[in-house]
Motif scaffolding. Structure first.
Motif, short mmCIF file in Angstrom:
data_model
loop_
_atom_site.label_atom_id
_atom_site.label_comp_id
_atom_site.label_asym_id
_atom_site.label_seq_id
_atom_site.Cartn_x
_atom_site.Cartn_y
_atom_site.Cartn_z
N ARG A 172 0.86 -1.26 0.25
CA ARG A 172 -0.25 0.22 0.44
C ARG A 172 0.73 1.90 0.30
O ARG A 172 0.42 2.41 -0.46
N PRO A 173 2.09 1.85 0.99
CA PRO A 173 2.43 2.68 0.87
C PRO A 173 3.69 2.72 -0.41
O PRO A 173 4.18 3.61 -1.04
N ILE A 193 4.34 14.11 -0.63
CA ILE A 193 5.31 12.60 -0.52
C ILE A 193 5.38 11.25 0.31
O ILE A 193 5.62 12.23 1.94
N PRO A 194 4.34 10.71 0.33
CA PRO A 194 3.41 9.83 1.56
C PRO A 194 4.85 8.58 1.52
O PRO A 194 6.04 8.99 1.12
N SER A 195 4.88 8.20 3.26
CA SER A 195 5.49 7.44 3.59
C SER A 195 7.30 8.14 4.02
O SER A 195 7.51 6.91 4.16
N LYS A 196 7.16 9.75 3.91
CA LYS A 196 9.08 9.39 4.62
C LYS A 196 9.01 10.00 5.73
O LYS A 196 10.30 9.79 5.83
N ASP A 197 8.18 10.34 6.44
CA ASP A 197 8.64 10.19 8.16
C ASP A 197 8.77 8.17 7.92
O ASP A 197 9.38 8.25 9.84
N ALA A 206 10.65 6.54 -0.06
CA ALA A 206 9.85 8.35 -0.04
C ALA A 206 10.82 9.27 0.18
O ALA A 206 10.50 10.28 -0.87
N ASN A 207 12.53 9.63 0.34
CA ASN A 207 12.89 10.40 0.08
C ASN A 207 13.78 10.59 -0.16
O ASN A 207 13.74 11.77 -1.03
#
Length: 212
Positions: A172-173, A193-197, A206-207
């Motif tokens: 999903r991510p 941007i999703p999930s970068k944390d 993500a990063n």
């Protein structure tokens, strides 16, 4: 837009794991069943040999005394064995003296013929034919096969469900990142941007997308 794969990694991985688990379970269960059935057949043959020899020894006296009533009773006594199928007593001329039969199948039965010998003069007085049925072995094989099939189905089902939910947390991510990259191709530079944390590999990806 990016081309989505027709067959996802999740489906391929679940199919591979299910196939591997199925083959391993079938192989181990099949070998275990083969060994158990072989032991059961060996035990049945040994029991038939012991029964025939002990009962033929008991028949020596009534056969010597021509006490056919007692001899017939000893033949009937063999019927207490749970695998008993058929017994036949013959005299020294080959004539049938007594028989006894159960409702168990005689097909493929273990058959033993033991001579009846009068020990003092070693005279052969006849023979005892004993058949022990393999019905219970066949019933045991069927029960074990059914149990193995249910065990295989349950194991594969649990594996597939476990893999599905595990992959769902990963896919999903990743799908969200793929969608964001497609948006970047369309010059959408403002959406987050999703999930970068996240602190795992997905966060690293993500990063990297954010840098891109």
């Amino acid at each position: 837009r990016m081309r989505r794969p027709r067959q996802t990694m999740q489906v391929r991985f679940m199919a591979l794991v299910a196939l591997t688990a199925g083959l391993v379970l079938v192989a181990t269960s099949g070998y275990s069943l083969y060994k158990d059935v072989d032991d059961l057949r060996r035990d049945l043959a040994n029991r038939a040999d012991i029964l025939s020899k002990s009962q033929s020894a008991a028949l020596a006296r009534p056969m010597w005394d021509l006490d056919l009533r007692v001899a017939a009773g000893l033949v009937r006594d063999l019927g207490v064995d749970p695998d008993f199928a058929y017994a036949e007593l013959r005299d020294e001329t080959g004539a049938i003296v007594a028989t006894h039969e159960s409702d168990r199948s005689r097909a493929g039965a273990v058959t033993v013929v033991a001579p009846i010998i009068h020990e003092p003069n070693q005279q052969t007085l006849g023979e005892l034919r004993l058949e022990l049925s393999r019905d219970r072995i066949r019933e045991d094989i069927q029960a074990r096969f059914l149990f193995g099939a249910l065990q295989l189905l349950l194991t594969v089902t649990i594996l597939i469900v476990s893999i599905y939910f595990a992959f769902r947390r990963i896919i999903r991510p990743l799908n969200a990142l793929v969608q964001r990259m497609e948006d970047l191709v369309l010059d959408d530079l403002t959406s987050p941007i999703p999930s970068k944390d996240r602190k795992d590999e997905i966060g690293t990806v993500a990063n990297a997308v954010e840098v891109f």
